[in-house]
Design a protein around this motif. Structure first.
Motif, short mmCIF file in Angstrom:
data_model
loop_
_atom_site.label_atom_id
_atom_site.label_comp_id
_atom_site.label_asym_id
_atom_site.label_seq_id
_atom_site.Cartn_x
_atom_site.Cartn_y
_atom_site.Cartn_z
N LYS A 118 84.91 -35.24 130.59
CA LYS A 118 85.05 -35.63 129.08
C LYS A 118 83.78 -35.29 128.69
O LYS A 118 83.01 -35.51 129.10
CB LYS A 118 85.47 -36.98 129.69
CG LYS A 118 85.89 -37.52 128.21
CD LYS A 118 86.20 -38.85 128.38
CE LYS A 118 86.64 -39.39 126.93
NZ LYS A 118 87.15 -40.49 126.78
N ALA A 119 83.63 -34.09 127.16
CA ALA A 119 82.45 -33.83 126.32
C ALA A 119 82.54 -35.63 125.67
O ALA A 119 83.39 -35.52 125.05
CB ALA A 119 82.54 -33.46 126.12
N SER A 120 81.39 -36.07 125.78
CA SER A 120 81.46 -37.27 124.34
C SER A 120 80.83 -36.17 123.05
O SER A 120 80.49 -34.65 123.14
CB SER A 120 79.60 -37.58 124.61
OG SER A 120 79.00 -36.96 124.79
N ALA A 121 80.57 -36.91 121.49
CA ALA A 121 80.38 -36.14 120.85
C ALA A 121 79.45 -35.65 121.30
O ALA A 121 78.08 -36.43 120.69
CB ALA A 121 80.40 -37.39 119.28
N PRO A 122 79.04 -33.83 120.66
CA PRO A 122 77.97 -32.93 119.87
C PRO A 122 76.59 -34.19 119.50
O PRO A 122 77.10 -35.33 118.77
CB PRO A 122 77.99 -32.01 119.76
CG PRO A 122 79.16 -32.23 119.40
CD PRO A 122 80.04 -33.78 119.82
N SER A 123 74.95 -34.07 119.52
CA SER A 123 74.39 -34.91 119.31
C SER A 123 73.07 -33.97 119.01
O SER A 123 73.35 -32.79 119.18
CB SER A 123 73.44 -36.07 119.88
OG SER A 123 73.03 -35.25 121.35
N GLY A 124 72.45 -34.15 117.99
CA GLY A 124 71.42 -33.16 117.28
C GLY A 124 70.46 -34.13 116.93
O GLY A 124 69.96 -35.38 116.48
N GLY A 125 69.02 -33.30 116.76
CA GLY A 125 68.50 -33.98 116.00
C GLY A 125 66.60 -33.03 116.03
O GLY A 125 66.70 -31.83 115.60
N SER A 126 64.99 -33.13 115.98
CA SER A 126 64.42 -32.49 116.40
C SER A 126 62.93 -32.61 117.05
O SER A 126 63.73 -34.40 117.13
CB SER A 126 63.78 -32.37 114.99
OG SER A 126 63.76 -34.17 114.63
N PHE A 127 62.23 -32.05 117.27
CA PHE A 127 61.56 -32.94 118.43
C PHE A 127 59.65 -31.95 117.87
O PHE A 127 60.20 -31.36 117.54
CB PHE A 127 61.51 -32.77 119.43
CG PHE A 127 61.12 -31.75 119.90
CD1 PHE A 127 59.83 -31.62 120.89
CD2 PHE A 127 61.90 -30.16 120.01
CE1 PHE A 127 59.53 -29.77 121.52
CE2 PHE A 127 61.59 -28.62 120.61
CZ PHE A 127 60.62 -28.42 121.44
N GLU A 128 59.22 -32.81 118.10
CA GLU A 128 57.39 -32.57 117.89
C GLU A 128 56.86 -32.84 119.50
O GLU A 128 57.00 -34.17 119.21
CB GLU A 128 56.47 -33.06 117.33
CG GLU A 128 57.30 -32.40 115.66
CD GLU A 128 57.60 -33.15 114.59
OE1 GLU A 128 56.97 -33.13 113.31
OE2 GLU A 128 56.33 -35.08 114.60
N PHE A 129 55.90 -32.01 119.66
CA PHE A 129 54.95 -32.59 120.88
C PHE A 129 53.63 -32.08 121.13
O PHE A 129 53.87 -30.87 120.24
CB PHE A 129 56.19 -32.15 122.28
CG PHE A 129 55.19 -30.87 123.22
CD1 PHE A 129 54.38 -30.32 123.45
CD2 PHE A 129 56.52 -29.47 122.79
CE1 PHE A 129 54.51 -29.13 123.80
CE2 PHE A 129 55.89 -28.38 123.15
CZ PHE A 129 54.83 -28.25 123.49
#
Length: 228
Positions: free
Chosen positions: A70-81
């Protein structure tokens, strides 16, 4: 809600410290990268990519599938390192959460709960894939195994040597470019047999970040939880 936060806190630092293109690969090394896939091609690309990265920013999309498929709702965003160990990982959908580290402390801020969790980075990242991507001695912490190349990517599987790790394995998909190796996708299997697939897009490498970018100050009124 709490389970969501715990999973995000464990997963997010996995990526941040190393998602990037490396600098241009010398002709001799680039020829080896572009040659037909060899058994250790994925591991070689991973090592080259980790060693050649000092900072980056990118966007990501993430899907999580549980042990029943069972898949959860897709998520997204950004990252910096920025090496060593500084990062800012932000989910913008379906909920808003920031995970920030200055290399010593990790702050996890859940905007919906208005709650900040504070933990020591060494403890929080111990035995996780973050140690793999943060430039540690890969062979000391993980056992690397080549996987078949698929969809134009060369894959390597990393299994933590520590029995205390919260992850069973991490699979990393990379491709070679004129600028060097590029991390494209990661798949992670956690202790609850959930598999998270993270795809990175619009990556910018070797970014110069302003001072203080990787420090976090709790918003006024937010509850702060200090983990031991």
């Amino acid at each position: 809600m709490i389970a969501r936060c715990k999973f995000a806190a464990a997963l997010l630092p996995v990526l941040l410290p190393a998602l990037a293109f490396g600098p241009y690969v010398p002709v001799q090394a680039q020829t080896a990268v572009n040659a037909p896939a060899k058994p250790a091609a994925g591991a070689a690309l991973l090592n080259l990519w980790v060693k050649s990265t000092h900072s980056a920013r990118a966007r990501f999309t993430q899907t999580v599938v549980d042990e029943k498929g069972k898949a959860s709702a897709p998520s997204g965003g950004s990252f910096e390192f920025e090496r060593p160990g500084k990062f800012r990982w932000s989910y913008t959908k379906p909920y808003h959460q920031d995970i920030v580290s200055d290399g010593q402390t990790i702050w996890t801020y859940d905007h919906d709960l208005d709650q900040v969790t504070v933990s020591a980075q060494s403890r929080a990242l111990s035995g996780t894939p973050a140690a793999l991507l943060a430039g540690e001695d890969v062979s000391k912490l993980f056992t690397l195994s080549p996987l078949p190349s698929t969809s134009g990517l060369q894959w390597v599987q990393a299994v933590p040597r520590s029995k205390d790790s919260s992850f069973d394995w991490v699979r990393i998909g990379l491709k070679s470019t004129p600028q060097g190796p590029e991390l494209v996708e990661m798949q992670l299997r956690d202790a609850f047999r959930r598999t998270s697939t993270i795809v990175f897009i619009d990556t910018q490498r070797n970014v110069a970040f302003p001072a203080g970018r990787f420090h976090f100050k709790a918003p006024q009124g937010a509850s702060v939880i200090q983990q031991p």
